[in-house]
Design a protein around this motif. Structure first.
Motif, PDB file in Angstrom:
ATOM      1  N   PHE A   1      36.747  39.817  38.721  1.00  0.00           N
ATOM      2  CA  PHE A   1      36.832  39.526  40.152  1.00  0.00           C
ATOM      3  C   PHE A   1      36.227  40.647  40.983  1.00  0.00           C
ATOM      4  O   PHE A   1      35.506  40.403  41.957  1.00  0.00           O
ATOM      5  CB  PHE A   1      38.294  39.300  40.524  1.00  0.00           C
ATOM      6  CG  PHE A   1      38.512  39.078  41.991  1.00  0.00           C
ATOM      7  CD1 PHE A   1      38.099  37.903  42.588  1.00  0.00           C
ATOM      8  CD2 PHE A   1      39.131  40.037  42.761  1.00  0.00           C
ATOM      9  CE1 PHE A   1      38.296  37.688  43.941  1.00  0.00           C
ATOM     10  CE2 PHE A   1      39.336  39.835  44.110  1.00  0.00           C
ATOM     11  CZ  PHE A   1      38.917  38.664  44.705  1.00  0.00           C
ATOM     12  N   VAL A   2      36.493  41.890  40.602  1.00  0.00           N
ATOM     13  CA  VAL A   2      35.937  43.024  41.344  1.00  0.00           C
ATOM     14  C   VAL A   2      34.419  43.029  41.239  1.00  0.00           C
ATOM     15  O   VAL A   2      33.713  43.360  42.195  1.00  0.00           O
ATOM     16  CB  VAL A   2      36.533  44.347  40.823  1.00  0.00           C
ATOM     17  CG1 VAL A   2      35.909  45.547  41.531  1.00  0.00           C
ATOM     18  CG2 VAL A   2      38.037  44.360  41.020  1.00  0.00           C
ATOM     19  N   GLY A   3      33.892  42.647  40.085  1.00  0.00           N
ATOM     20  CA  GLY A   3      32.448  42.583  39.924  1.00  0.00           C
ATOM     21  C   GLY A   3      31.803  41.586  40.856  1.00  0.00           C
ATOM     22  O   GLY A   3      30.717  41.827  41.392  1.00  0.00           O
ATOM     23  N   VAL A   4      32.468  40.433  41.083  1.00  0.00           N
ATOM     24  CA  VAL A   4      31.946  39.443  42.023  1.00  0.00           C
ATOM     25  C   VAL A   4      31.922  40.006  43.435  1.00  0.00           C
ATOM     26  O   VAL A   4      30.983  39.773  44.207  1.00  0.00           O
ATOM     27  CB  VAL A   4      32.786  38.152  41.958  1.00  0.00           C
ATOM     28  CG1 VAL A   4      32.348  37.156  43.019  1.00  0.00           C
ATOM     29  CG2 VAL A   4      32.650  37.523  40.577  1.00  0.00           C
ATOM     30  N   LEU A   5      32.958  40.790  43.794  1.00  0.00           N
ATOM     31  CA  LEU A   5      33.031  41.350  45.138  1.00  0.00           C
ATOM     32  C   LEU A   5      31.903  42.343  45.403  1.00  0.00           C
ATOM     33  O   LEU A   5      31.337  42.378  46.501  1.00  0.00           O
ATOM     34  CB  LEU A   5      34.382  42.043  45.345  1.00  0.00           C
ATOM     35  CG  LEU A   5      35.610  41.149  45.545  1.00  0.00           C
ATOM     36  CD1 LEU A   5      36.850  42.007  45.690  1.00  0.00           C
ATOM     37  CD2 LEU A   5      35.442  40.257  46.759  1.00  0.00           C
TER      38      LEU A   5
ATOM     39  N   SER B   1      23.825  45.334  43.696  1.00  0.00           N
ATOM     40  CA  SER B   1      22.456  44.886  43.430  1.00  0.00           C
ATOM     41  C   SER B   1      21.486  45.449  44.452  1.00  0.00           C
ATOM     42  O   SER B   1      20.329  45.753  44.121  1.00  0.00           O
ATOM     43  CB  SER B   1      22.402  43.361  43.440  1.00  0.00           C
ATOM     44  OG  SER B   1      23.236  42.818  42.448  1.00  0.00           O
ATOM     45  N   ALA B   2      21.935  45.589  45.686  1.00  0.00           N
ATOM     46  CA  ALA B   2      21.070  46.178  46.709  1.00  0.00           C
ATOM     47  C   ALA B   2      20.738  47.626  46.368  1.00  0.00           C
ATOM     48  O   ALA B   2      19.590  48.071  46.509  1.00  0.00           O
ATOM     49  CB  ALA B   2      21.748  46.094  48.076  1.00  0.00           C
ATOM     50  N   VAL B   3      21.738  48.383  45.893  1.00  0.00           N
ATOM     51  CA  VAL B   3      21.489  49.779  45.497  1.00  0.00           C
ATOM     52  C   VAL B   3      20.560  49.832  44.292  1.00  0.00           C
ATOM     53  O   VAL B   3      19.628  50.655  44.232  1.00  0.00           O
ATOM     54  CB  VAL B   3      22.828  50.477  45.195  1.00  0.00           C
ATOM     55  CG1 VAL B   3      22.585  51.893  44.671  1.00  0.00           C
ATOM     56  CG2 VAL B   3      23.685  50.533  46.453  1.00  0.00           C
TER      57      VAL B   3
ATOM     58  N   ALA C   1      29.035  42.616  43.661  1.00  0.00           N
ATOM     59  CA  ALA C   1      27.775  42.247  43.013  1.00  0.00           C
ATOM     60  C   ALA C   1      26.579  42.464  43.931  1.00  0.00           C
ATOM     61  O   ALA C   1      25.603  43.131  43.559  1.00  0.00           O
ATOM     62  CB  ALA C   1      27.841  40.786  42.556  1.00  0.00           C
ATOM     63  N   LEU C   2      26.619  41.884  45.133  1.00  0.00           N
ATOM     64  CA  LEU C   2      25.464  41.999  46.026  1.00  0.00           C
ATOM     65  C   LEU C   2      25.253  43.414  46.551  1.00  0.00           C
ATOM     66  O   LEU C   2      24.109  43.888  46.584  1.00  0.00           O
ATOM     67  CB  LEU C   2      25.600  40.998  47.175  1.00  0.00           C
ATOM     68  CG  LEU C   2      25.447  39.523  46.766  1.00  0.00           C
ATOM     69  CD1 LEU C   2      25.524  38.625  47.982  1.00  0.00           C
ATOM     70  CD2 LEU C   2      24.152  39.290  46.024  1.00  0.00           C
TER      71      LEU C   2
ATOM     72  N   PHE D   1      27.626  40.452  37.239  1.00  0.00           N
ATOM     73  CA  PHE D   1      28.703  41.366  37.605  1.00  0.00           C
ATOM     74  C   PHE D   1      30.070  40.710  37.385  1.00  0.00           C
ATOM     75  O   PHE D   1      31.034  41.385  37.022  1.00  0.00           O
ATOM     76  CB  PHE D   1      28.552  41.817  39.054  1.00  0.00           C
ATOM     77  CG  PHE D   1      27.580  42.940  39.232  1.00  0.00           C
ATOM     78  CD1 PHE D   1      28.014  44.251  39.271  1.00  0.00           C
ATOM     79  CD2 PHE D   1      26.226  42.698  39.357  1.00  0.00           C
ATOM     80  CE1 PHE D   1      27.124  45.302  39.429  1.00  0.00           C
ATOM     81  CE2 PHE D   1      25.316  43.725  39.522  1.00  0.00           C
ATOM     82  CZ  PHE D   1      25.770  45.041  39.548  1.00  0.00           C
ATOM     83  N   GLY D   2      30.169  39.395  37.635  1.00  0.00           N
ATOM     84  CA  GLY D   2      31.429  38.717  37.365  1.00  0.00           C
ATOM     85  C   GLY D   2      31.772  38.710  35.895  1.00  0.00           C
ATOM     86  O   GLY D   2      32.934  38.864  35.512  1.00  0.00           O
ATOM     87  N   GLN D   3      30.765  38.537  35.039  1.00  0.00           N
ATOM     88  CA  GLN D   3      31.002  38.548  33.600  1.00  0.00           C
ATOM     89  C   GLN D   3      31.425  39.931  33.117  1.00  0.00           C
ATOM     90  O   GLN D   3      32.299  40.069  32.252  1.00  0.00           O
ATOM     91  CB  GLN D   3      29.730  38.099  32.857  1.00  0.00           C
ATOM     92  CG  GLN D   3      29.824  38.133  31.348  1.00  0.00           C
ATOM     93  CD  GLN D   3      30.791  37.116  30.798  1.00  0.00           C
ATOM     94  OE1 GLN D   3      31.028  36.079  31.416  1.00  0.00           O
ATOM     95  NE2 GLN D   3      31.364  37.393  29.633  1.00  0.00           N
TER      96      GLN D   3
END
Length: 366
Positions: free
Chosen positions: A326-330, A336-338, A332-333, A320-322
């Motif tokens: 920065f928003v992807g890192v926020l 990923s849970a969804v 990501a989890l 997600f960061g790639q």
């Protein structure tokens, strides 16, 4: 004449195309959508608090007032986290002005024997660097902030983006919290009525998983704040409490919070006790802290709650960061849970479909 394909045959392809189109648009517009995505994530987290605030004060309290109270409390908490850096800066800046040249001399004397053992005869002449640093640290802030901003190119678009985030996120958050139920109803209108039971069940499971993620993340932050504060205090660091609490609470931003806390502790240690003890302190405290977070706290308090393997957690953060920065890192989890809930549903449907057969009951294969 060839008959056109029916809508029932093309419908899966149509939905796949729509999903891919939305994903491509989101990727292309990620910088523009970033403040709204952050506001949406915060609105999802804070909406239950708005509902509880309304119930606490009764039906006579306007929804907008409850939203303002909750959003103000959240912004104050975030400001308090940033204010933890104030005592660090106020104490370390004068020490940095006084001790940095001597610190460079100690680093030079420590590096030369080590480089000589490796067969590298390098003479580090730091006199010019120390002169420039003395001039830079003793100069007025107005004299070095302008060239620094120009050299780093943080003026212009970057500065406007930062101001835009600071303005757009609170405004978007207010409107999303104030109209949350209406926005949810508008989104549900796009779901066909015959899909609503399955969709509602899916979203209910996602909401439960995300709630487990948020509770687990808060527990990880509190545990790490206690660990880093205690670990730095055992090494005698005077600013152990603000640096340790900041590092622990800032881990909600993966890697960035940990890295900033490590740099602050290293700088404080270098100025208070010298390079040797500072490096030992950072290696022990932050090394153990990273191991504790990565292999104990996050997998057990977050990963196990949402059903993600520790390797999947690392992969999600990197992927997600790639893709989204920065928003992807926020996100990501939570995202990923969804996705994990969706994959579980697809797996269950596959195992109960005609495509999946038990080898024991299927036809014999010659």
């Amino acid at each position: 004449m060839q008959k056109p394909l029916s809508l029932s045959i093309n419908r899966p392809v149509l939905w796949l195309g729509v999903v891919l189109l939305v994903a491509v648009l989101f990727w292309l517009l990620a910088p523009v959508l970033a403040p709204f995505v952050i506001a949406a994530v915060l609105a999802y987290v804070l909406h239950p608090l708005v509902v509880r605030t309304e119930r606490l004060f009764g039906q006579g309290v306007p929804r907008a007032l409850a939203v303002v109270l909750v959003e103000t409390a959240a912004l104050l908490l975030l400001t308090g986290l940033l204010l933890l850096l104030v005592p660090v800066i106020l104490r370390e800046w004068p020490l940095l002005q006084q001790q940095l040249p001597a610190l460079l001399d100690r680093i030079d004397s420590a590096l030369r024997p080590w480089l000589a053992q490796m067969g590298l005869n390098v003479s580090l002449d730091l006199s010019d660097l120390k002169a420039h640093l003395r001039q830079w640290l003793s100069a007025n802030r107005e004299d070095w902030i302008a060239p620094l901003l120009a050299s780093l190119k943080v003026g212009g678009n970057a500065l406007l983006s930062l101001v835009g985030y600071a303005v757009l996120v609170p405004v978007a958050l207010f409107f999303m919290l104030n109209d949350w139920e209406r926005l949810v109803d508008m989104s549900l209108q796009w779901v066909p009525p015959r899909w609503r039971p399955g969709f509602d069940d899916f979203m209910s499971e996602c909401d439960r998983v995300l709630g487990e993620y948020l509770r687990g993340q808060v527990m990880v932050m509190l545990a790490l704040a206690v660990f880093y504060s205690a670990g730095l205090a055992l090494f005698g660091l005077e600013l152990a409490l603000p640096i340790g609490v900041f590092t622990g609470l800032a881990v909600f931003v993966p890697y960035l919070g940990f890295g900033l806390g490590l740099l602050l502790a290293l700088l404080a240690g270098l100025l208070e006790s010298g390079p040797g003890q500072a490096l030992l302190m950072v290696a022990v405290v932050y090394g153990l802290g990273q191991l504790l977070e990565s292999f104990v706290l996050t997998p057990r308090l977050v990963g196990e709650r949402i059903g993600l393997h520790p390797l999947a957690v690392i992969l999600a953060l990197m992927a997600f960061g790639q893709l989204f920065g920065f928003v992807g890192v926020l996100v990501a989890l939570p995202a990923s849970a969804v996705l994990l809930v969706a994959l579980r549903r697809l797996r269950q449907q596959y195992m109960h479909s005609s495509l999946y057969e038990d080898p024991g009951t299927g036809p014999d294969v010659p």
